[in-house]
Write a protein that holds these residues in place. Structure first.
Motif, PDB file in Angstrom:
ATOM      1  N   LEU A  60       1.020  -1.333   0.237  1.00  0.00           N
ATOM      2  CA  LEU A  60      -0.501  -0.024  -0.313  1.00  0.00           C
ATOM      3  C   LEU A  60       1.013   1.245  -0.190  1.00  0.00           C
ATOM      4  CD1 LEU A  60      -3.062   1.021   0.235  1.00  0.00           C
ATOM      5  CD2 LEU A  60      -2.695   0.899   2.318  1.00  0.00           C
ATOM      6  N   GLU A  61       0.809   1.966  -1.157  1.00  0.00           N
ATOM      7  CA  GLU A  61       1.416   3.358  -0.955  1.00  0.00           C
ATOM      8  C   GLU A  61       0.632   3.971  -1.519  1.00  0.00           C
ATOM      9  OE1 GLU A  61       5.004   2.068  -3.960  1.00  0.00           O
ATOM     10  OE2 GLU A  61       5.052   0.285  -2.888  1.00  0.00           O
ATOM     11  N   ASN A  62       0.932   5.198  -1.209  1.00  0.00           N
ATOM     12  CA  ASN A  62       0.432   6.614  -1.078  1.00  0.00           C
ATOM     13  C   ASN A  62      -0.701   6.335  -0.961  1.00  0.00           C
ATOM     14  OD1 ASN A  62       2.481   8.489  -0.634  1.00  0.00           O
ATOM     15  ND2 ASN A  62       3.065   7.595  -2.746  1.00  0.00           N
ATOM     16  N   GLY A  63      -2.188   5.242  -0.805  1.00  0.00           N
ATOM     17  CA  GLY A  63      -3.292   5.080  -0.792  1.00  0.00           C
ATOM     18  C   GLY A  63      -3.798   4.109  -1.697  1.00  0.00           C
ATOM     19  N   ARG A  64      -2.887   3.511  -2.803  1.00  0.00           N
ATOM     20  CA  ARG A  64      -2.408   3.113  -3.571  1.00  0.00           C
ATOM     21  C   ARG A  64      -2.281   1.921  -3.939  1.00  0.00           C
ATOM     22  NH1 ARG A  64      -1.821   6.352  -8.993  1.00  0.00           N
ATOM     23  NH2 ARG A  64      -3.683   4.954  -9.362  1.00  0.00           N
ATOM     24  N   ILE A  65      -2.478   0.545  -4.550  1.00  0.00           N
ATOM     25  CA  ILE A  65      -2.458  -0.934  -3.483  1.00  0.00           C
ATOM     26  C   ILE A  65      -0.775  -0.947  -5.389  1.00  0.00           C
ATOM     27  CG2 ILE A  65      -2.965  -3.544  -4.069  1.00  0.00           C
ATOM     28  CD1 ILE A  65      -5.555  -3.032  -2.536  1.00  0.00           C
ATOM     29  N   VAL A  66      -0.169  -1.725  -5.068  1.00  0.00           N
ATOM     30  CA  VAL A  66       0.687  -1.765  -6.064  1.00  0.00           C
ATOM     31  C   VAL A  66       1.509  -2.962  -6.498  1.00  0.00           C
ATOM     32  CG1 VAL A  66       3.208  -0.847  -6.759  1.00  0.00           C
ATOM     33  CG2 VAL A  66       2.058   1.078  -5.534  1.00  0.00           C
ATOM     34  N   LEU A  95      -2.777  -1.273  -8.636  1.00  0.00           N
ATOM     35  CA  LEU A  95      -4.055  -2.137  -9.142  1.00  0.00           C
ATOM     36  C   LEU A  95      -5.362  -1.086  -9.065  1.00  0.00           C
ATOM     37  CD1 LEU A  95      -2.964  -5.444  -7.023  1.00  0.00           C
ATOM     38  CD2 LEU A  95      -2.922  -4.561  -9.225  1.00  0.00           C
ATOM     39  N   ASP A  96      -6.354  -1.147 -10.200  1.00  0.00           N
ATOM     40  CA  ASP A  96      -7.171  -0.248  -9.670  1.00  0.00           C
ATOM     41  C   ASP A  96      -8.352  -1.752  -9.698  1.00  0.00           C
ATOM     42  OD1 ASP A  96      -5.955   2.348 -11.627  1.00  0.00           O
ATOM     43  OD2 ASP A  96      -5.405   1.127 -12.657  1.00  0.00           O
ATOM     44  N   TRP A  97      -8.382  -2.791 -10.452  1.00  0.00           N
ATOM     45  CA  TRP A  97      -9.773  -3.811 -10.134  1.00  0.00           C
ATOM     46  C   TRP A  97      -9.038  -5.269  -9.996  1.00  0.00           C
ATOM     47  CZ3 TRP A  97     -14.459  -2.680 -10.648  1.00  0.00           C
ATOM     48  CH2 TRP A  97     -14.728  -1.106 -11.072  1.00  0.00           C
ATOM     49  N   GLU A 114     -21.571  -3.596  -5.687  1.00  0.00           N
ATOM     50  CA  GLU A 114     -20.177  -3.304  -5.471  1.00  0.00           C
ATOM     51  C   GLU A 114     -19.484  -4.016  -4.357  1.00  0.00           C
ATOM     52  OE1 GLU A 114     -20.810   0.282  -3.376  1.00  0.00           O
ATOM     53  OE2 GLU A 114     -22.367   1.573  -4.557  1.00  0.00           O
ATOM     54  N   GLU A 115     -19.254  -5.978  -5.138  1.00  0.00           N
ATOM     55  CA  GLU A 115     -18.282  -6.205  -5.030  1.00  0.00           C
ATOM     56  C   GLU A 115     -16.848  -5.938  -4.537  1.00  0.00           C
ATOM     57  OE1 GLU A 115     -18.395 -11.163  -4.909  1.00  0.00           O
ATOM     58  OE2 GLU A 115     -18.900 -10.127  -7.230  1.00  0.00           O
ATOM     59  N   LEU A 116     -16.064  -6.145  -3.337  1.00  0.00           N
ATOM     60  CA  LEU A 116     -14.703  -5.906  -3.171  1.00  0.00           C
ATOM     61  C   LEU A 116     -14.140  -6.866  -2.464  1.00  0.00           C
ATOM     62  CD1 LEU A 116     -16.052  -2.655  -0.988  1.00  0.00           C
ATOM     63  CD2 LEU A 116     -15.126  -2.894  -3.339  1.00  0.00           C
ATOM     64  N   GLN A 117     -12.841  -7.141  -3.250  1.00  0.00           N
ATOM     65  CA  GLN A 117     -11.403  -8.176  -2.624  1.00  0.00           C
ATOM     66  C   GLN A 117     -10.989  -7.473  -1.787  1.00  0.00           C
ATOM     67  OE1 GLN A 117     -11.413 -11.115  -4.211  1.00  0.00           O
ATOM     68  NE2 GLN A 117      -9.030 -11.344  -2.947  1.00  0.00           N
ATOM     69  N   LEU A 118     -10.895  -7.892  -0.658  1.00  0.00           N
ATOM     70  CA  LEU A 118     -10.217  -6.589   0.670  1.00  0.00           C
ATOM     71  C   LEU A 118      -8.811  -7.341   0.475  1.00  0.00           C
ATOM     72  CD1 LEU A 118      -9.437  -5.359   3.388  1.00  0.00           C
ATOM     73  CD2 LEU A 118     -10.231  -7.729   4.121  1.00  0.00           C
ATOM     74  N   GLU A 119      -7.875  -6.145   0.219  1.00  0.00           N
ATOM     75  CA  GLU A 119      -6.236  -6.552  -0.222  1.00  0.00           C
ATOM     76  C   GLU A 119      -5.278  -5.807   0.774  1.00  0.00           C
ATOM     77  OE1 GLU A 119      -5.175  -8.976  -1.835  1.00  0.00           O
ATOM     78  OE2 GLU A 119      -6.607 -10.074  -2.674  1.00  0.00           O
ATOM     79  N   ILE A 120      -4.601  -5.665   1.289  1.00  0.00           N
ATOM     80  CA  ILE A 120      -3.829  -5.363   1.881  1.00  0.00           C
ATOM     81  C   ILE A 120      -4.277  -3.703   2.298  1.00  0.00           C
ATOM     82  CG2 ILE A 120      -2.433  -4.177   0.044  1.00  0.00           C
ATOM     83  CD1 ILE A 120       0.690  -4.352   1.924  1.00  0.00           C
ATOM     84  N   GLY A 121      -4.678  -3.564   3.220  1.00  0.00           N
ATOM     85  CA  GLY A 121      -5.234  -2.548   3.187  1.00  0.00           C
ATOM     86  C   GLY A 121      -6.561  -1.955   3.126  1.00  0.00           C
TER      87      GLY A 121
END
Length: 148
Positions: A60-66, A95-97, A114-121
């Motif tokens: 998690l970098e600057n609020g985005r998943i890398v 990552l966007d989706w 609005e299904e979500l995939q939980l990843e790193i925070g």
């Protein structure tokens, strides 16, 4: 990579400028879907590259998943029943989706809203993508995500 990371089972690709994490159980067609999308998007004259297959390091970098690839498998993708192949890669992507390959019959016909995939925070929006039938996965993605 200085930020803490989580290693997940999945495949990360970039289509155009969109980062996708293909997720699902072993044998669900993640690598095959990735190869199909990479090939078709390139044939359409757009940028497409693999980030990682089978295992993906997420930060998690600057609020985005890398997404990044573990060094031991960089540039490699499995072709089920045939072995390991080398493909063009990029070192990382935002990552966007999250994409989950699904096969017919689809039950239920429509996914939860609005299904979500939980990843790193942080959550990634999740799309279920049909991988069988007359519609190509890239055409389905283009209908669902016009930026691709």
């Amino acid at each position: 990579m200085n930020a803490p990371f989580v290693n997940v089972h999945g495949t990360a690709i970039v289509l155009g400028t969109t980062g996708l994490l293909i997720t699902g159980p072993s044998g669900s067609g993640k690598s095959a879907l990735a190869l199909s999308c990479l090939s078709e998007v390139r044939h359409r004259g757009r940028f497409a590259a693999l980030v990682a297959d089978d295992r993906v390091d997420l930060t998690l970098e600057n609020g985005r998943i890398v997404a990044r690839c573990p060094a031991a498998i960089r540039g490699l993708i499995e072709i089920r029943g045939s072995g390991i192949a080398e493909v063009d890669t990029v070192s990382a992507c935002v990552l966007d989706w999250a994409i989950m390959p699904v096969r017919a019959p689809f039950d239920p016909r429509l996914p939860p809203e609005e299904e979500l995939q939980l990843e790193i925070g942080r959550n990634l929006p999740l799309l279920r993508l049909p991988v069988e039938g007359p519609l190509s996965p890239v055409d389905a993605l283009a209908a669902l995500l016009p930026q691709i």
